[in-house]
Design an enzyme around this catalytic site. Structure first.
Site, short mmCIF file in Angstrom:
data_model
loop_
_atom_site.label_atom_id
_atom_site.label_comp_id
_atom_site.label_asym_id
_atom_site.label_seq_id
_atom_site.Cartn_x
_atom_site.Cartn_y
_atom_site.Cartn_z
N LYS A 274 0.85 -1.24 0.02
CA LYS A 274 0.20 -0.09 -0.10
C LYS A 274 0.95 1.16 0.21
O LYS A 274 0.55 2.17 -0.78
CB LYS A 274 -0.76 0.10 1.29
CG LYS A 274 -2.16 0.83 1.22
CD LYS A 274 -1.64 2.38 1.59
CE LYS A 274 -2.94 3.40 1.74
NZ LYS A 274 -2.41 4.50 2.25
N ASP A 290 -5.21 4.67 -15.84
CA ASP A 290 -6.17 3.68 -15.30
C ASP A 290 -5.26 3.06 -13.87
O ASP A 290 -4.85 2.23 -14.28
CB ASP A 290 -6.63 2.95 -16.27
CG ASP A 290 -7.75 1.91 -15.53
OD1 ASP A 290 -7.70 1.45 -14.60
OD2 ASP A 290 -8.18 0.91 -16.62
C1 MEV Z 1 0.07 4.64 4.71
O1 MEV Z 1 -0.43 5.48 3.93
C2 MEV Z 1 1.23 3.70 4.08
C3 MEV Z 1 2.02 2.97 5.01
O2 MEV Z 1 1.24 2.14 6.06
C4 MEV Z 1 2.83 2.06 4.42
C5 MEV Z 1 3.64 0.96 5.24
O3 MEV Z 1 3.21 0.69 6.35
O4 MEV Z 1 4.56 0.67 4.83
C6 MEV Z 1 2.70 3.79 6.37
#
Ligand code: MEV
Length: 441
Positions: A274, A290
């Site tokens: 993420k 996209d």
């Molecule tokens: C938050 O948007 C993204 C994080 O959680 C990524 C990660 O934990 O490596 C900080």
């Protein structure tokens, strides 16, 4: 702007614009002109929605009732393949642009990001059902491969004229009576969904006839594993030192341990990825791409071994440097779609000096590696909340009317007190304004 003018603007510019984050949007736009990132005549077009109006919106999607805005920011300090780049990012989450800029500065200490991209291949899938003999079908399809590629090309003359076209036919067995034919198509600067879907639909009857089968679904695959981007970066341990963490080697090892956690645990790998997609998606959204397609492909790629794994790898090099790499499918477009119809997207592509789809994939990949590095460094040292809350404090200060350096003063006080209520921000601001008035007599 003429090509010569664009070229002259690209000479010797730096993506390090110190103090940028403290300035007003108006002042930042002026800085871009001063630093020759933007021609004076283009500066105005950076403001607001850049010509994106209801007419454009209504032509893009259905049932339009208004416009929806997102902040457009610039990630700084990026050096990609030896060239200074500004990275446009459109995103609702605070701290992503700051994180990308910070990590890009660390990577610049090690020479910046090095990018390699696959050719821009998008793949059509034609499902063939009720195949009487898998072996006969496979032989017939392979025997006619050259002809089939030419027939597919005949369906996309404009793409072929641009240098693209059908490159390879692949047959995959799904079960005892089901095959899928992949037609791998070079779609140049387009993501190619329309082109590839036309080929899939146009070729299905012919492929089914050869396989003596019934055609099933005909659609591109978003697992764009022939269209990957590979980004590498190195950071000297000395660049990882901060006021509270004076041992750069220990910070590097903390990042390696954080990466190992993601290697061992899919729950962590998802959050790790993420953090990668924070950077990738923000660039894709700014550039009208996209991002759902890229997201879908990225996660399938991450799970290709059977367990879900991180999209990036971090290791210590022999010379002690922290070395990171990102490898993932990243199908981008700078031709067609929003790049043709959305003036804000055109503005973002121009500002970043994007030369084509592969260049854009490289920038998005570099942004993803950067946001991942920033997250791992923060998580393995002071945690991410400190930085987040500092940015939150600045936002609260601005919300209650602080401007210029008063934002920093109010935010610093809120952070120190660990109180982020607007009422408290208002009190601090009023007291500071009164103090200044008194000092001036
Ligand atoms: C938050 O948007 C993204 C994080 O959680 C990524 C990660 O934990 O490596 C900080």
């Amino acid at each position: 702007m003429s090509d010569d003018r664009v070229k002259s603007l690209q000479i010797k510019r730096t993506s390090r614009l110190s103090g940028f984050y403290r300035q007003s949007p108006e002042r930042r736009r002026a800085r871009l002109v001063e630093a020759r990132w933007v021609a004076p005549e283009d500066a105005e077009s950076l403001e607001g929605l850049a010509g994106f109006d209801e007419v454009c919106a209504d032509a893009m999607v259905e049932n339009v009732i208004g416009l929806h805005g997102l902040p457009l920011g610039l990630a700084l300090n990026f050096v990609v393949d030896g060239r200074e780049r500004l990275i446009p990012m459109a995103v609702e989450e605070p701290s992503i642009i700051a994180a990308a800029s910070y990590a890009a500065r660390l990577c610049a200490e090690g020479g910046g990001f090095a990018v390699e991209t696959d050719p821009p291949i998008t793949t059509a899938q034609v499902e063939l059902l009720d195949v009487p003999s898998l072996e006969d079908a496979r032989s017939a399809l392979h025997a006619h491969a050259a002809l089939l590629l030419a027939e597919a090309d005949a369906l996309i003359p404009a793409m072929c004229a641009r240098g693209g076209g059908t490159r390879e036919l692949e047959v995959r067995v799904l079960d005892a009576t089901t095959l899928v034919v992949h037609l791998h198509i070079d779609t140049r600067d387009a993501m190619g969904a329309n082109c590839v879907n036309s080929v899939a639909e146009g070729m299905a009857p012919r492929l089914a006839e050869l396989a003596r089968a019934r055609p099933g679904l005909k659609i591109l695959t978003n697992l764009a594993d022939r269209r990957k981007v590979h980004v590498r970066a190195r950071v000297p341990a000395s660049a990882l030192v901060s006021e509270r963490f004076s041992d750069g080697g220990a910070v590097r090892d903390g990042i390696l341990a954080a990466h190992r956690f993601a290697e061992l645990d899919p729950y962590r790998a998802v959050t790790h990825n993420k953090g990668v997609m924070n950077g990738v998606d923000a660039v894709l959204v700014a550039c009208g791409n996209d991002w759902r397609a890229v997201e879908a492909g990225a996660h399938a790629w991450a799970a290709r071994s059977g367990s879900y794994r991180p999209l990036t790898t971090w290791r210590a090099a022999g010379d002690g440097m922290l070395e990171g790499e990102l490898l993932m499918p990243l199908a981008t477009s700078t031709a067609g779609g929003a790049a043709r119809t959305h003036p804000g997207v055109q503005r973002a592509l121009k500002l970043a000096g994007v030369s084509g789809a592969l260049d854009l994939a490289g920038l998005a990949g570099a942004a993803g590696l950067a946001t991942n590095l920033a997250a791992l460094k923060a998580l393995s040292t002071e945690g991410i909340q400190k930085g987040h809350m500092a940015l939150h404090a600045r936002r609260v200060a601005a919300e209650v009317g602080a401007q210029g350096e008063l934002i920093e003063i109010v935010a610093e006080r809120l952070s120190r007190e660990r109180v982020y209520r607007p009422e408290r921000a208002r009190e601090i601001l009023a007291a500071e304004v009164a103090r200044r008035k008194e000092a001036r007599g």
